[in-house]
Design a protein around this motif. Structure first.
Motif, PDB file in Angstrom:
ATOM      1  N   UNK A  27      51.427  45.906 -18.405  1.00 26.87           N
ATOM      2  CA  UNK A  27      51.253  45.023 -19.565  1.00 26.87           C
ATOM      3  C   UNK A  27      52.591  44.584 -20.138  1.00 26.87           C
ATOM      4  N   UNK A  28      53.581  45.446 -20.093  1.00 25.97           N
ATOM      5  CA  UNK A  28      54.905  45.084 -20.612  1.00 25.97           C
ATOM      6  C   UNK A  28      55.527  43.958 -19.796  1.00 25.97           C
ATOM      7  N   UNK A  29      55.202  43.902 -18.498  1.00 26.27           N
ATOM      8  CA  UNK A  29      55.769  42.858 -17.642  1.00 26.27           C
ATOM      9  C   UNK A  29      55.012  41.545 -17.735  1.00 26.27           C
ATOM     10  N   UNK A  30      53.732  41.573 -18.081  1.00 26.21           N
ATOM     11  CA  UNK A  30      52.932  40.354 -17.989  1.00 26.21           C
ATOM     12  C   UNK A  30      52.290  39.901 -19.294  1.00 26.21           C
ATOM     13  N   UNK A  31      52.504  40.589 -20.392  1.00 24.96           N
ATOM     14  CA  UNK A  31      51.948  40.135 -21.667  1.00 24.96           C
ATOM     15  C   UNK A  31      53.018  40.177 -22.738  1.00 24.96           C
ATOM     16  N   UNK A  32      52.797  39.430 -23.787  1.00 27.06           N
ATOM     17  CA  UNK A  32      53.712  39.448 -24.928  1.00 27.06           C
ATOM     18  C   UNK A  32      55.005  38.699 -24.658  1.00 27.06           C
ATOM     19  N   UNK A  33      56.011  39.064 -25.405  1.00 23.92           N
ATOM     20  CA  UNK A  33      57.303  38.371 -25.265  1.00 23.92           C
ATOM     21  C   UNK A  33      58.442  39.376 -25.155  1.00 23.92           C
ATOM     22  N   UNK A  34      58.177  40.531 -24.565  1.00 20.01           N
ATOM     23  CA  UNK A  34      59.201  41.572 -24.430  1.00 20.01           C
ATOM     24  C   UNK A  34      60.251  41.208 -23.393  1.00 20.01           C
ATOM     25  N   UNK A  35      61.199  42.087 -23.231  1.00 20.72           N
ATOM     26  CA  UNK A  35      62.318  41.859 -22.311  1.00 20.72           C
ATOM     27  C   UNK A  35      61.882  41.928 -20.852  1.00 20.72           C
ATOM     28  N   UNK A  36      60.808  42.629 -20.553  1.00 19.32           N
ATOM     29  CA  UNK A  36      60.374  42.798 -19.164  1.00 19.32           C
ATOM     30  C   UNK A  36      59.382  41.734 -18.695  1.00 19.32           C
ATOM     31  N   UNK A  37      58.996  40.805 -19.549  1.00 22.46           N
ATOM     32  CA  UNK A  37      57.988  39.813 -19.179  1.00 22.46           C
ATOM     33  C   UNK A  37      58.491  38.975 -18.004  1.00 22.46           C
TER      34      UNK A  37
END
Length: 139
Positions: A27-37
């Motif tokens: 989810x950290x890689x594919x959702x939101x606007x975090x550094x790992x997106x």
């Protein structure tokens, strides 16, 4: 990314903590606007990602198959809905195209077959064939 992850059938079951960690990382890689997106996912335990959408190559292949079917239907004067191309078909037009199939497309062929059968079979009956005729029942 539209798709799903597959794990091999023989893979050992994940613990709740492992499952939660993997789910959070995904989810950290594919959702939101975090550094790992948008990063590259690292799949574990022989997993593989299967896209749930068709590629442009697949769609092009499907379109070329439709075009081939349309060309063959046109070459043999067959209404496209009669071979499964239903994009423009309505109930009323389908009924009329069905009639067209028997009159315009199959009609001349059926007439030729009738004449050939009559010429070859009715002569064998001799004088008794005076009132006999051959006809296809297309009802």
């Amino acid at each position: 990314a539209s798709g799903y992850l597959e794990r091999p059938a023989g893979a050992p079951p994940w613990s709740a903590a492992t499952h939660a960690r993997f789910k959070a990382a995904w989810r950290a890689q594919y959702t939101g606007s975090g550094a790992d997106v948008g990063g590259t996912p690292i799949l574990e335990d022989g997993m593989k990602f299967t896209a749930a959408q068709q590629s442009a190559k697949d769609l092009q292949y499907i379109e070329s198959r439709k075009l081939t079917r349309q060309e063959v239907a046109a070459a043999y004067h067959i209404p496209p809905p009669m071979i499964g191309l239903m994009e423009t078909a309505t109930f009323a037009s389908l009924k009329e195209q069905h009639k067209s199939l028997y009159t315009d497309t199959l009609g001349p062929w059926l007439q030729r077959i009738q004449q050939a059968l009559a010429a070859n079979l009715l002569d064998d009956f001799g004088p008794e064939a005076a009132g006999m005729y051959l006809e296809f029942n297309i009802e």
